[in-house]
Design a protein around this motif. Structure first.
Motif, short mmCIF file in Angstrom:
data_model
loop_
_atom_site.label_atom_id
_atom_site.label_comp_id
_atom_site.label_asym_id
_atom_site.label_seq_id
_atom_site.Cartn_x
_atom_site.Cartn_y
_atom_site.Cartn_z
N TRP A 193 13.00 0.46 -8.98
CA TRP A 193 11.71 -0.28 -8.85
C TRP A 193 12.25 -1.82 -8.47
N GLU A 194 13.34 -2.05 -8.58
CA GLU A 194 13.77 -3.54 -8.12
C GLU A 194 13.39 -3.67 -6.66
N ARG A 195 13.77 -2.58 -5.95
CA ARG A 195 13.70 -2.61 -4.60
C ARG A 195 12.05 -2.34 -4.27
N LEU A 196 11.45 -1.73 -5.02
CA LEU A 196 10.07 -1.44 -4.38
C LEU A 196 8.99 -2.65 -4.98
N GLU A 197 9.38 -3.09 -6.04
CA GLU A 197 8.54 -4.28 -6.55
C GLU A 197 7.05 -4.09 -6.78
N ASN A 232 18.03 -9.32 -18.14
CA ASN A 232 18.84 -7.89 -17.69
C ASN A 232 18.17 -6.83 -18.68
N SER A 233 18.12 -7.19 -20.05
CA SER A 233 17.41 -6.30 -21.03
C SER A 233 15.81 -5.82 -20.61
N PHE A 234 15.14 -7.04 -20.18
CA PHE A 234 13.91 -6.61 -19.97
C PHE A 234 13.64 -5.66 -18.67
N ARG A 235 14.63 -5.84 -17.98
CA ARG A 235 14.94 -5.04 -16.61
C ARG A 235 15.13 -3.43 -17.07
N ARG A 236 16.11 -3.41 -17.82
CA ARG A 236 16.26 -2.33 -18.42
C ARG A 236 15.02 -1.63 -19.08
N TYR A 237 14.40 -2.52 -19.93
CA TYR A 237 13.27 -2.13 -20.70
C TYR A 237 12.05 -1.71 -20.04
N GLY A 238 12.15 -1.91 -18.55
CA GLY A 238 11.12 -1.39 -17.86
C GLY A 238 9.88 -1.80 -17.88
N ILE A 239 9.75 -3.18 -18.24
CA ILE A 239 8.34 -3.86 -18.09
C ILE A 239 7.92 -4.32 -16.91
N SER A 240 6.50 -4.03 -16.66
CA SER A 240 6.16 -4.36 -15.41
C SER A 240 5.66 -5.81 -15.03
N ASP A 298 5.83 -9.37 -13.01
CA ASP A 298 6.20 -9.88 -11.68
C ASP A 298 7.44 -10.94 -11.50
N TRP A 299 8.51 -10.31 -11.28
CA TRP A 299 9.67 -11.29 -11.54
C TRP A 299 9.65 -12.54 -10.68
N SER A 300 8.94 -12.57 -9.52
CA SER A 300 9.01 -13.60 -8.48
C SER A 300 8.35 -14.80 -9.06
N ARG A 301 7.56 -14.69 -10.20
CA ARG A 301 7.16 -16.08 -10.86
C ARG A 301 7.87 -16.59 -12.05
N GLY A 350 5.46 10.54 -4.12
CA GLY A 350 6.64 9.51 -3.69
C GLY A 350 6.56 8.53 -4.82
N PRO A 351 7.30 7.50 -4.82
CA PRO A 351 7.40 6.34 -5.90
C PRO A 351 6.51 5.26 -5.46
N SER A 352 5.78 4.49 -6.23
CA SER A 352 5.82 4.48 -7.64
C SER A 352 4.72 4.93 -8.34
N ILE A 353 4.93 5.83 -9.49
CA ILE A 353 3.75 6.00 -10.17
C ILE A 353 2.58 5.04 -10.49
N ALA A 354 3.33 3.72 -10.54
CA ALA A 354 2.64 2.52 -10.75
C ALA A 354 1.27 2.43 -9.65
N ARG A 355 1.79 3.03 -8.58
CA ARG A 355 0.66 3.00 -7.54
C ARG A 355 -0.32 4.11 -7.52
N ALA A 356 -0.08 5.05 -8.46
CA ALA A 356 -1.07 6.35 -8.47
C ALA A 356 -2.29 5.65 -9.20
#
Length: 819
Positions: free
Chosen positions: A19-23, A113-121, A123-126, A740-746
């Motif tokens: 996910w970190e790669r796909l953003e 780091n915990s948020f990343r593990r927790y898998g919250i959607s 937008d880290w760029s902001r 294909g990943p990600s299901i977020a784009r389904a």
RNA sequence: GCGUCCGUGGCCCAACCGGCAGAGGCGCCGGCUUGAGGAGCCGGAGGCUGCGGGUUCGAAUCCCGCCGGGCGCACCA
């Protein structure tokens, strides 16, 4: 079959990285992007340590909404940042002899780091941190704008002081006489402090609540109470021996003829001014006594009235009666005019005072109740005016209108409105906050730091230097304090206080729309594009703090032409607390549950699912009542369905060829879950997903088998719906199903209406309200046919002896026969 | 004290506009599977919907009054 084992930790390791790669959750920035936009926001965290269970809940809830919007095809803005100024960092710095930034930014990394593990959607760029100079310079810029508009000002007066935190507090930060942060008893101190003029916006804060149709009613009630609007009148009283009359505020001008004494707040300047020499010693002793009281003691409702005669008399403007003037602490110096007319017959507080000090009680409203002087019970209700000259015989409303008219004509009063809301005290005598960008010049007075000199950054101070001394630590940084006046160039000093951290959070949601913007606090263009926030999620404890301040800031910014809306948060959701064993988790109780450990044990998905499934989002979750282990079991079950369906076929199957019964279940589930998510009944939505899982399991084991297209359809549907709550299991399932990943784009599935219609429904036939038979009928059966069918039933006839009196038919589901 | 929300199997919670009280989960009991346990699969029991009245053909749902709990306000004239 180890391939179908659900291994949450392995999935986390695999997908977090991808996910970190796909953003997949980056908000679309392309201006040509046609997708409708949605802005989802969770209250940003304070970096006090690692994330805790409370964070786990808020962000799990917010993520359901955000992920649903992604799947519905919206361009979603779902940012994250840190509210990183504040006292705990300072206290940690003193203890560890380091800079507050060290502790703060280390904690931020831990939480990130915990948020990343927790898998919250997110937008880290902001990402933003309010303690970055790039952020707080705009606090200073905004402060300067407020100052220019007269909305930031300095005044002296009694303020709330927290002896533990060694700083002043805003009224909103004092809860039941205690510091909202640390719980210490607040004392009152005479100090000169900076304020924001939120009272100028009191009426608009009230009026614009009409826009907040998607806010919880109790939250609005809390704000309404806090603002405390009341209608009444200002009345001028002459005081013997004083040139100027004194104004009092009353909500009951109709009872003016019943005023038998006059009370001035003991701590008001007026009391000190008018007390006679004779009474001065008694007054000063009393005033000193009152000053010693804490808020808790002062506000105790069962406290006996106290006061002292000031040796003077006031003149009742309507009848010329001389009434004694007293000082007392039940009158507040900072509400109304700090003085009141006392009408003991019709106000309980005044009556208590009158009875204690032997002052007269005069009934002017006939209510039919017993004499207050006898009963000790004031009669504040409605009635007919008596002993009131021209008001005699009138009711309350007419009497108020008439007396206001009379007073106005004589220049002795007028109708007016008062608010309980006080101005927002924003200066703090602590270090780790935004320096107030003001320079005090002996010649020019308060001079704002010019915009081009912003930010005024904090000097490098650490350890012991930050220890609280009752004045801001910044005062000790001489090189920093002493500056040239921007106006005259003469020797001047910086203001050494820092801003309340609630200033930081009053506009951060605007900064997210353009976090790197350097021409102002935010790009107005981007705010227009994204704002206002479609859904905000956070705790009710901010009802009269952050949520009130943010509304105020938004209105000011609107007036400045910087934002195009007047309310920042369209929809508000207050999540409940996570408690344990019926009690709030706390160190002293030793009943804390650690989020990280729960995740280690059960996996992210199971913890998140537990949070969501526990009950409605606004309800508290008692961790002792829920079962993350059961959540994990369900996820394993759902995962196997997805994996088995994936192994048995490939994407692109013709669903129409699948098992019709399972297809109906799937489409009914889609229909229901969609409605449930949109109405925020996430716990019920999860229950429906469980049912779909069971149905698919059955189809695999004892139905058409894993290769049936209907099973694939069910599994794909399940994966997408489950991704709102359990993103790791869903993503892996999606991949097993050949996507294909990600299901977020389904795409969120749509129910086929033809699969929702039922061929038959069960009609209940009651006799006298008791169920006697069930009939399988067509959903569009007519009333007459249904009535005939019901009356023909043997089971029904067994309970009837003759013609029924009445037959109620509610086709197609119910017939009730009244014998 | 005032206001407001809530009270459904042992527990957490569902029940659209008043229409069969039970969707889901925990726990409990049983069966299949297993060398045993666990996991998995299948099934089951469990209720005067806090109490009392009212409206209605019909009330968990609407109204009134109690009881119990949560939250807010509580010297703001």
């Amino acid at each position: 079959m180890s391939d179908e084992q659900y291994d949450p930790q392995a999935l986390q390791a695999k997908w977090q990285q991808r996910w970190e790669r796909l953003e997949p959750y980056r908000a679309g920035e392309d201006p040509a992007d046609e997708r409708p936009r949605r802005y989802m926001l969770d209250m940003f965290p304070y970096p006090s340590g690692d994330l805790h269970m409370g964070h786990g809940e808020v962000f799990a809830i917010g993520d359901v909404v955000a992920r649903y919007w992604f799947l519905r095809g919206y361009n979603v803005l779902h940012p994250i940042g840190w509210d990183s100024f504040g006292l705990p960092a300072e206290n940690a710095a003193i203890k560890r002899n380091e800079h507050p930034a060290t502790w703060t930014y280390a904690n931020i990394e831990t939480q990130a780091n915990s948020f990343r593990r927790y898998g919250i959607s997110f937008d880290w760029s902001r990402r933003l941190h309010t303690s970055d100079p790039d952020y707080y310079r705009w606090n200073q810029w905004l402060f300067t704008r407020f100052f220019e508009r007269g909305l930031a000002y300095r005044k002296g007066g009694l303020v709330n002081w927290c002896p533990n935190d060694q700083t002043v507090l805003a009224n909103e930060q004092v809860v039941n006489g205690r510091c909202e942060r640390c719980g210490a008893e607040v004392v009152r101190r005479e100090l000169t402090q900076w304020y924001f003029k939120i009272t100028d916006y009191a009426q608009r804060l009230l009026d614009d609540m009409d826009q907040l149709t998607h806010w919880p009613e109790r939250l609005l009630t809390m704000q309404r109470n806090w603002i405390g609007r009341s209608e009444g009148a200002d009345v001028l009283f002459e005081i013997e021996g004083r040139d100027e009359p004194v104004t009092v505020y009353t909500t009951r001008p109709d009872t003016l003829y019943g005023a038998t004494f006059f009370v001035v707040a003991a701590d008001a300047a007026l009391a000190d001014e008018i007390v006679t020499d004779e009474q001065r010693p008694a007054f000063e002793a009393y005033r000193a006594e009152v000053a010693k009281l804490s808020d808790i003691e002062r506000l105790a409702t069962d406290k006996e009235k106290t006061g002292v005669f000031l040796g003077r008399h006031a003149i009742n403007p309507v009848n010329g009666e001389r009434i004694p003037v007293w000082a007392a602490d039940y009158v507040l110096s900072d509400y109304g005019h700090g003085a009141i007319m006392a009408v003991p017959a019709h106000d309980q507080r005044d009556l208590d005072f009158a009875l204690k000090f032997g002052l007269p009680v005069k009934v002017v409203v006939h209510t039919g109740l017993a004499d207050p002087a006898e009963t000790g019970q004031a009669t504040p209700g409605e009635g007919t005016l008596v002993n009131s000259g021209p008001l005699d015989g009138l009711g309350k409303a007419e009497a108020i209108a008439k007396i206001v008219e009379i007073l106005a004509a004589e220049g002795r009063g007028r109708a007016t409105v008062n608010f309980r809301l006080r101005d927002w005290l924003l200066s703090r005598q602590r270090f780790w906050g935004t320096p107030i960008p003001i320079i005090h010049c002996p010649d020019c007075g308060e001079v704002p730091v010019p915009d081009e000199d912003l930010p005024v950054t904090l000097p490098d101070m650490r350890g012991e230097a930050l220890a609280p001394k009752g004045v801001s630590p910044l005062a000790a940084a001489e090189d920093w304090v002493n500056v040239a006046c921007p106006k005259c160039g003469g020797a001047a000093k910086r203001d050494t206080d820092t801003m309340d951290t609630f200033v930081d959070s009053s506009w951060y949601f605007l900064r997210y729309t353009s976090p790197g913007y350097s021409e102002g606090p935010f790009d107005p263009e981007q705010v227009r594009r994204w704002g206002p926030i479609d859904q905000y999620v956070g705790g009710i404890e901010h009802a009269v703090l952050h949520l009130l301040y943010s509304r105020f800031f938004t209105k000011v910014l609107h007036d400045m032409g910087m934002v195009n809306f007047t309310e920042p948060f369209v929809r508000m959701l207050n999540q409940g607390q996570v408690i344990n064993g019926g009690k709030a988790m706390s160190k002293s109780l030793g009943n804390g549950v650690d989020l990280g450990k729960q995740i280690d044990e059960f996996g992210v998905d199971a913890v998140r699912l537990t949070m969501i499934f526990a009950g409605p989002p606004e309800d508290d979750i008692d961790w002792a009542d829920v079962s993350p282990a059961a959540s994990q079991k369900f996820l394993a079950r759902a995962f196997r369905v997805m994996a088995e369906a994936g192994a048995a076929g490939a994407p692109g199957a013709d669903f129409a060829a699948g098992d019709i019964e399972l297809r109906k279940v799937t489409h009914r589930t889609i229909d229901e879950v969609t409605r449930l998510i949109e109405s925020y009944r996430f716990n019920v939505a999860v229950a429906r997903m469980m049912e779909l899982t069971t149905a698919a399991r059955r189809a695999i084991d004892s139905g058409p088998g894993a290769a049936d297209p209907a099973v694939r359809e069910a599994a794909e549907t399940l994966a997408i719906m489950l991704s709102l709550v359990a993103p790791y299991a869903a993503e892996e399932g999606w991949e097993r199903l050949g996507h294909g990943p990600s299901i977020a784009r389904a795409t969120w599935p749509e129910a086929d209406p033809s699969l929702l219609v039922q061929e038959t429904v069960t009609c209940v036939v009651q006799v006298a309200g008791k169920v006697r038979d069930r009939l399988e009928v067509s959903p569009d059966i007519t009333e007459d046919d249904l009535r005939a069918l019901a009356l023909a039933s043997d089971k029904v006839r067994a309970h009837l002896s003759g013609d029924p009196r009445k037959v109620i038919v509610r086709a197609p589901k119910l017939v009730n026969i009244v014998p």
